[in-house]
Scaffold this active site. Structure first.
Site, PDB file in Angstrom:
ATOM      1  CD  GLU A   1       6.622 -63.320 -42.006  1.00 16.93           C
ATOM      2  OE1 GLU A   1       5.490 -62.786 -41.989  1.00 16.93           O
ATOM      3  OE2 GLU A   1       6.856 -64.362 -42.643  1.00 16.93           O
TER       4      GLU A   1
ATOM      5  CG  HIS B   1       2.765 -62.970 -44.538  1.00 14.96           C
ATOM      6  ND1 HIS B   1       3.750 -63.613 -43.818  1.00 14.96           N
ATOM      7  CD2 HIS B   1       2.259 -63.900 -45.390  1.00 14.96           C
ATOM      8  CE1 HIS B   1       3.825 -64.879 -44.197  1.00 14.96           C
ATOM      9  NE2 HIS B   1       2.928 -65.076 -45.145  1.00 14.96           N
TER      10      HIS B   1
ATOM     11  CB  SER C   1       4.966 -67.317 -46.615  1.00 16.33           C
ATOM     12  OG  SER C   1       3.776 -67.779 -46.025  1.00 16.33           O
TER      13      SER C   1
END
Length: 320
Positions: free
Chosen positions: A221, A286, A124
């Site tokens: 992602e 995630h 992230s």
């Protein structure tokens, strides 16, 4: 201190694998960490036989900006102190959120480089630090689940894949869940890089940022980005030249990004014209199950045209 990347990608320095008794530091370079999740995650690390030590500011919150785990200087100092401590064999992030961009330039990357490679785990917002470790220090890292996140705490396959990567890396070289499919068929090799695609786009044009992707395999992602925003993110990367020369793309999860068929259409529209293999839903990011992806190492992306299993195979163990 920045590191230019004028030529094709080359493998980065690998850290040593962990063993029972290894001392590992937990840091929070981005957002504040829920206390209960932190304690639960530390218990898992202890069950693995590790000795976790928590950075001084991991349990802090910025006095005015409550989306940050302490001040930028404090978060940078925690990361640098953990890395430069010779008794610490790995640095694990507690969570993502927001804030890595604010502190990355406060880290003394010459000191990090002098201390040598260590296992570094996060995803992230931590994408910013993966890029910094690669481009400023020359170290391979692990795009993987964080200590105080739901995937690490609740999903056994996620947890076990990280444990295997850290302790028995030769057993975790071929990656790909059953969901993986060929968005664009083909086979390609290159050095892995990437992470959260919005953070990669935000890093474009910054000091030490990546100027191209020659010789690289990209893994991407994201979460919470609607299809039009994902279109804009990919378009920025394309227009900036940051994807120039990329050999292939492996896509992970797109949690809370809208209906997947719309995300899939954006990926096909923006990445398809590159004429390189693209795998979708490989199984990282995630999502519920998040495989650990070694960054900075040579790998082969297989996307068979006949509907066979799509895989990402790292050519060497992630840790020595």
């Amino acid at each position: 201190m920045t590191r230019q990347d004028p030529g094709p990608a080359t493998p980065l320095a690998r850290p040593a694998r962990l063993r029972p008794g290894s001392r590992v530091a937990v840091v929070a370079p981005s957002g504040p960490v829920p206390a209960d999740r932190l304690e639960e995650g530390l218990a898992v690390l202890r069950d693995w036989g590790l000795e976790p030590v928590v950075g001084p500011h991991v349990r802090c919150t910025h006095p005015e900006l409550d989306y940050l785990a302490g001040t930028d200087a404090d978060r940078a100092a925690d990361l640098q102190a953990a890395w430069c401590d010779p008794s610490v064999e790995a640095v694990l992030c507690a969570r993502g959120g927001f804030g890595a961009h604010r502190m990355v330039d406060l880290v003394d990357w010459a000191a990090i480089r002098a201390a040598g490679p260590k296992a570094f785990v996060g995803y992230s917002d931590i994408t910013v630090l993966h890029e910094a470790f690669a481009l400023r220090a020359g170290f391979a890292t692990l795009h993987g689940p964080m200590v105080a996140t739901e995937a690490f705490l609740k999903d056994a396959p996620t947890r076990e894949h990280l444990r295997a990567t850290l302790f028995e890396p030769e057993s975790a070289r071929t990656l790909g869940l059953a969901s993986a499919g060929a968005l664009v068929p083909g086979r390609a090799g290159g050095i892995l890089y990437g992470g959260c695609v919005s953070l990669l786009a935000a890093d474009t044009g910054t000091p030490g940022g990546r100027s191209h992707a020659r010789g690289n395999l990209l893994v991407i992602e994201d979460t919470g980005e609607e299809p039009y925003r994902l279109d804009g993110i990919l378009t920025r990367l394309l227009r900036s030249g940051a994807l120039a020369g990329v050999a292939g793309v492996a896509c992970g999860s797109w949690q809370e990004c809208g209906p997947y068929e719309k995300i899939r259409a954006v990926l096909a529209d923006r990445l398809g014209p590159l004429g390189i293999p693209v795998v979708e839903e490989l199984g990282f990011g995630h999502g519920t199950t998040a495989l650990t992806i070694p960054l900075g190492l040579p790998a082969v992306l297989d996307a068979p045209a006949d509907g066979g299993r799509c895989t990402l195979t790292v050519e060497v163990p992630a840790l020595l």
